[in-house]
Design a protein around this motif. Structure first.
Motif, PDB file in Angstrom:
ATOM      1  N   VAL B  60     -15.610  25.208  13.451  1.00  0.00           N
ATOM      2  CA  VAL B  60     -16.414  25.602  14.602  1.00  0.00           C
ATOM      3  C   VAL B  60     -16.985  24.351  15.269  1.00  0.00           C
ATOM      4  CG1 VAL B  60     -17.019  27.878  13.727  1.00  0.00           C
ATOM      5  CG2 VAL B  60     -18.441  25.930  13.127  1.00  0.00           C
ATOM      6  N   PRO B  61     -17.067  24.371  16.595  1.00  0.00           N
ATOM      7  CA  PRO B  61     -17.694  23.222  17.274  1.00  0.00           C
ATOM      8  C   PRO B  61     -19.177  23.170  16.942  1.00  0.00           C
ATOM      9  CG  PRO B  61     -17.278  24.997  18.820  1.00  0.00           C
ATOM     10  CD  PRO B  61     -16.628  25.399  17.538  1.00  0.00           C
ATOM     11  N   GLN B  62     -19.680  21.957  16.716  1.00  0.00           N
ATOM     12  CA  GLN B  62     -21.062  21.874  16.295  1.00  0.00           C
ATOM     13  C   GLN B  62     -21.538  20.434  16.342  1.00  0.00           C
ATOM     14  OE1 GLN B  62     -20.915  22.798  11.967  1.00  0.00           O
ATOM     15  NE2 GLN B  62     -18.732  22.706  12.420  1.00  0.00           N
ATOM     16  N   ASN B  63     -22.749  20.274  15.899  1.00  0.00           N
ATOM     17  CA  ASN B  63     -23.429  18.981  15.919  1.00  0.00           C
ATOM     18  C   ASN B  63     -23.162  18.182  14.649  1.00  0.00           C
ATOM     19  OD1 ASN B  63     -25.376  17.069  16.912  1.00  0.00           O
ATOM     20  ND2 ASN B  63     -26.854  17.917  15.462  1.00  0.00           N
ATOM     21  N   LEU B  64     -22.275  18.640  13.808  1.00  0.00           N
ATOM     22  CA  LEU B  64     -22.056  18.022  12.520  1.00  0.00           C
ATOM     23  C   LEU B  64     -20.650  17.435  12.437  1.00  0.00           C
ATOM     24  CD1 LEU B  64     -23.510  20.962  10.411  1.00  0.00           C
ATOM     25  CD2 LEU B  64     -24.664  18.806  10.920  1.00  0.00           C
ATOM     26  N   SER B  65     -20.463  16.520  11.485  1.00  0.00           N
ATOM     27  CA  SER B  65     -19.147  15.966  11.196  1.00  0.00           C
ATOM     28  C   SER B  65     -19.001  15.848   9.690  1.00  0.00           C
ATOM     29  CB  SER B  65     -18.972  14.603  11.860  1.00  0.00           C
ATOM     30  OG  SER B  65     -19.917  13.684  11.349  1.00  0.00           O
ATOM     31  N   ALA B  66     -17.777  15.677   9.248  1.00  0.00           N
ATOM     32  CA  ALA B  66     -17.519  15.536   7.818  1.00  0.00           C
ATOM     33  C   ALA B  66     -16.548  14.395   7.598  1.00  0.00           C
ATOM     34  CB  ALA B  66     -16.968  16.833   7.241  1.00  0.00           C
ATOM     35  N   SER B  67     -16.622  13.820   6.415  1.00  0.00           N
ATOM     36  CA  SER B  67     -15.709  12.747   6.050  1.00  0.00           C
ATOM     37  C   SER B  67     -15.369  12.858   4.573  1.00  0.00           C
ATOM     38  CB  SER B  67     -16.334  11.371   6.344  1.00  0.00           C
ATOM     39  OG  SER B  67     -17.510  11.183   5.581  1.00  0.00           O
ATOM     40  N   ARG B  68     -14.209  12.344   4.234  1.00  0.00           N
ATOM     41  CA  ARG B  68     -13.753  12.341   2.846  1.00  0.00           C
ATOM     42  C   ARG B  68     -13.219  10.944   2.538  1.00  0.00           C
ATOM     43  NH1 ARG B  68      -9.905  16.899  -0.008  1.00  0.00           N
ATOM     44  NH2 ARG B  68      -9.861  16.008  -2.116  1.00  0.00           N
ATOM     45  N   PRO B  69     -14.128  10.037   2.191  1.00  0.00           N
ATOM     46  CA  PRO B  69     -13.720   8.655   1.952  1.00  0.00           C
ATOM     47  C   PRO B  69     -12.980   8.440   0.630  1.00  0.00           C
ATOM     48  CG  PRO B  69     -16.062   8.918   1.586  1.00  0.00           C
ATOM     49  CD  PRO B  69     -15.577  10.225   2.129  1.00  0.00           C
ATOM     50  N   GLN B  70     -13.215   9.318  -0.310  1.00  0.00           N
ATOM     51  CA  GLN B  70     -12.533   9.259  -1.607  1.00  0.00           C
ATOM     52  C   GLN B  70     -12.054  10.654  -1.969  1.00  0.00           C
ATOM     53  OE1 GLN B  70     -14.687   7.079  -4.720  1.00  0.00           O
ATOM     54  NE2 GLN B  70     -16.109   6.334  -3.154  1.00  0.00           N
ATOM     55  N   ASP B  71     -11.126  10.724  -2.913  1.00  0.00           N
ATOM     56  CA  ASP B  71     -10.527  12.018  -3.253  1.00  0.00           C
ATOM     57  C   ASP B  71     -11.567  13.045  -3.658  1.00  0.00           C
ATOM     58  OD1 ASP B  71      -8.698  13.407  -5.964  1.00  0.00           O
ATOM     59  OD2 ASP B  71      -8.367  13.820  -3.834  1.00  0.00           O
ATOM     60  N   ARG B  72     -12.636  12.603  -4.349  1.00  0.00           N
ATOM     61  CA  ARG B  72     -13.601  13.548  -4.895  1.00  0.00           C
ATOM     62  C   ARG B  72     -14.967  13.435  -4.240  1.00  0.00           C
ATOM     63  NH1 ARG B  72     -11.618  13.905 -11.131  1.00  0.00           N
ATOM     64  NH2 ARG B  72      -9.423  13.564 -10.648  1.00  0.00           N
ATOM     65  N   GLN B  73     -14.991  12.936  -3.024  1.00  0.00           N
ATOM     66  CA  GLN B  73     -16.247  12.795  -2.308  1.00  0.00           C
ATOM     67  C   GLN B  73     -16.117  13.395  -0.920  1.00  0.00           C
ATOM     68  OE1 GLN B  73     -17.327   8.759  -1.248  1.00  0.00           O
ATOM     69  NE2 GLN B  73     -19.513   9.179  -1.520  1.00  0.00           N
ATOM     70  N   PHE B  74     -17.073  14.251  -0.577  1.00  0.00           N
ATOM     71  CA  PHE B  74     -17.041  14.938   0.707  1.00  0.00           C
ATOM     72  C   PHE B  74     -18.436  14.838   1.301  1.00  0.00           C
ATOM     73  CE2 PHE B  74     -14.890  17.032   3.803  1.00  0.00           C
ATOM     74  CZ  PHE B  74     -14.970  18.412   3.885  1.00  0.00           C
ATOM     75  N   ILE B  75     -18.533  14.307   2.496  1.00  0.00           N
ATOM     76  CA  ILE B  75     -19.830  14.009   3.097  1.00  0.00           C
ATOM     77  C   ILE B  75     -19.992  14.777   4.400  1.00  0.00           C
ATOM     78  CG2 ILE B  75     -21.297  12.193   4.059  1.00  0.00           C
ATOM     79  CD1 ILE B  75     -19.826  10.233   2.191  1.00  0.00           C
ATOM     80  N   LEU B  76     -21.150  15.374   4.565  1.00  0.00           N
ATOM     81  CA  LEU B  76     -21.512  16.083   5.798  1.00  0.00           C
ATOM     82  C   LEU B  76     -22.556  15.258   6.522  1.00  0.00           C
ATOM     83  CD1 LEU B  76     -21.096  18.814   7.352  1.00  0.00           C
ATOM     84  CD2 LEU B  76     -23.163  19.593   6.193  1.00  0.00           C
ATOM     85  N   SER B  77     -22.346  15.014   7.813  1.00  0.00           N
ATOM     86  CA  SER B  77     -23.216  14.099   8.545  1.00  0.00           C
ATOM     87  C   SER B  77     -23.595  14.655   9.905  1.00  0.00           C
ATOM     88  CB  SER B  77     -22.521  12.744   8.751  1.00  0.00           C
ATOM     89  OG  SER B  77     -22.105  12.183   7.538  1.00  0.00           O
ATOM     90  N   SER B  78     -24.674  14.084  10.423  1.00  0.00           N
ATOM     91  CA  SER B  78     -25.055  14.317  11.806  1.00  0.00           C
ATOM     92  C   SER B  78     -25.752  13.069  12.321  1.00  0.00           C
ATOM     93  CB  SER B  78     -25.985  15.520  11.937  1.00  0.00           C
ATOM     94  OG  SER B  78     -26.453  15.647  13.268  1.00  0.00           O
ATOM     95  N   LYS B  79     -25.533  12.733  13.564  1.00  0.00           N
ATOM     96  CA  LYS B  79     -26.217  11.579  14.145  1.00  0.00           C
ATOM     97  C   LYS B  79     -27.616  11.957  14.598  1.00  0.00           C
ATOM     98  CE  LYS B  79     -22.037   9.228  15.710  1.00  0.00           C
ATOM     99  NZ  LYS B  79     -21.273   8.714  16.882  1.00  0.00           N
ATOM    100  N   LYS B  80     -27.764  13.192  15.124  1.00  0.00           N
ATOM    101  CA  LYS B  80     -29.065  13.660  15.597  1.00  0.00           C
ATOM    102  C   LYS B  80     -29.198  15.136  15.287  1.00  0.00           C
ATOM    103  CE  LYS B  80     -29.783  10.445  19.471  1.00  0.00           C
ATOM    104  NZ  LYS B  80     -30.062  10.350  20.930  1.00  0.00           N
ATOM    105  N   LEU B  81     -30.078  15.457  14.376  1.00  0.00           N
ATOM    106  CA  LEU B  81     -30.241  16.852  13.963  1.00  0.00           C
ATOM    107  C   LEU B  81     -30.913  17.694  15.032  1.00  0.00           C
ATOM    108  CD1 LEU B  81     -31.318  16.426  10.250  1.00  0.00           C
ATOM    109  CD2 LEU B  81     -29.269  17.607  11.062  1.00  0.00           C
ATOM    110  N   LEU B  82     -30.487  18.960  15.084  1.00  0.00           N
ATOM    111  CA  LEU B  82     -31.108  19.964  15.942  1.00  0.00           C
ATOM    112  C   LEU B  82     -31.832  20.982  15.065  1.00  0.00           C
ATOM    113  CD1 LEU B  82     -27.998  20.674  18.213  1.00  0.00           C
ATOM    114  CD2 LEU B  82     -29.875  19.090  18.694  1.00  0.00           C
ATOM    115  N   LEU B  83     -32.764  21.708  15.666  1.00  0.00           N
ATOM    116  CA  LEU B  83     -33.442  22.761  14.909  1.00  0.00           C
ATOM    117  C   LEU B  83     -32.435  23.759  14.342  1.00  0.00           C
ATOM    118  CD1 LEU B  83     -36.552  23.533  17.164  1.00  0.00           C
ATOM    119  CD2 LEU B  83     -36.554  22.427  14.916  1.00  0.00           C
ATOM    120  N   SER B  84     -31.394  24.035  15.113  1.00  0.00           N
ATOM    121  CA  SER B  84     -30.397  25.024  14.709  1.00  0.00           C
ATOM    122  C   SER B  84     -29.530  24.559  13.548  1.00  0.00           C
ATOM    123  CB  SER B  84     -29.510  25.392  15.906  1.00  0.00           C
ATOM    124  OG  SER B  84     -28.872  24.231  16.411  1.00  0.00           O
ATOM    125  N   ASP B  85     -29.664  23.303  13.143  1.00  0.00           N
ATOM    126  CA  ASP B  85     -28.914  22.824  11.985  1.00  0.00           C
ATOM    127  C   ASP B  85     -29.572  23.231  10.666  1.00  0.00           C
ATOM    128  OD1 ASP B  85     -28.172  19.787  13.772  1.00  0.00           O
ATOM    129  OD2 ASP B  85     -26.882  21.549  13.462  1.00  0.00           O
TER     130      ASP B  85
END
Lengths: 115, 111
Positions: B60-85
């Protein structure tokens, strides 16, 4: 796209009473179906799952669910509810699209148990 | 679950601040990884899934992004949080031996 409907947002039962939580799904092929329970502030615990075979599935904590293809349903049941069963229950269907596996959840049913 | 580690368990962040939620998993290599969000009074919405390092799909389109820098690591990020997050964020994995497993979640409150 696949979808899961849990028609009851809240259900309240008395301790010792029987329970049935409804779940209907939309899926073109034979679905992989799951029921999860979530206690407040906690993650999800798998209660049971259906992949194939016997349509009546036994799970943990005395729960069972029956897959009915003709009704596109996978209702969760328990013959006698305990106070510790108060939680939120989620039905889910496993979707495979483009070689990727995903779980699609219903909105959940919050169960309250009266003493 | 002992095989999925999420932290922190709770987080309160001001609007406009950045976010980084980390999830690490144990078990078989190359699992499918997922981020779900549960908003107050709502069900579980799939946000992102990953089938391998650097491979991220957004649901879904949103204010968040995700990354997987290693096989067993999953990161959820945002540059600027909104109340709706605000919500309860769950990391999950799927592998051939255990099926789907969920972490214990992070409750995020944006103020």
């Amino acid at each position: 796209a696949q979808s899961v409907t849990q028609p009851d947002i809240h259900i309240t039962v008395s301790e010792g009473a029987s329970l049935e939580l409804r779940c209907n799904y939309s899926y073109g092929a034979t679905p992989y179906l799951f029921w999860y329970v979530q206690s407040p502030g906690q993650g999800l615990q798998l209660l049971l799952k259906y992949f194939s075979g016997d349509t009546l599935v036994q799970g943990i904590k005395g729960f069972e669910a029956e897959f009915k293809r003709s009704q596109s349903s996978f209702n969760l049941r328990k013959p006698s509810v305990h106070w510790s069963d108060a939680a939120e229950y989620f039905c889910a269907v496993g979707e495979v699209r483009g070689g990727y596996n995903k779980l699609i959840f219903g909105a959940g049913t919050r169960l309250a148990v009266h003493p | 679950s002992q095989t999925i580690h999420q932290w922190p368990a709770t987080l309160v962040q001001p609007v406009g601040s950045p976010l980084s939620l980390e999830c690490t998993v144990e078990g078989t290599s190359n699992p499918n990884l997922y981020w779900y969000r549960q908003a107050a009074g709502r069900g579980l919405q799939l946000l992102f899934y990953s089938v391998g390092i650097g491979q991220i799909s957004s649901e879904v389109p949103q204010n968040l992004s995700a990354s997987r820098p290693q096989d067993r690591q999953f990161i959820l990020s945002s540059k600027k949080l909104l109340l709706s997050d605000s919500g309860f964020y769950l990391c999950a994995k799927r592998d051939r031996t255990e099926g789907y497993t969920f972490g214990s979640g992070t409750r995020l409150t944006v103020v």
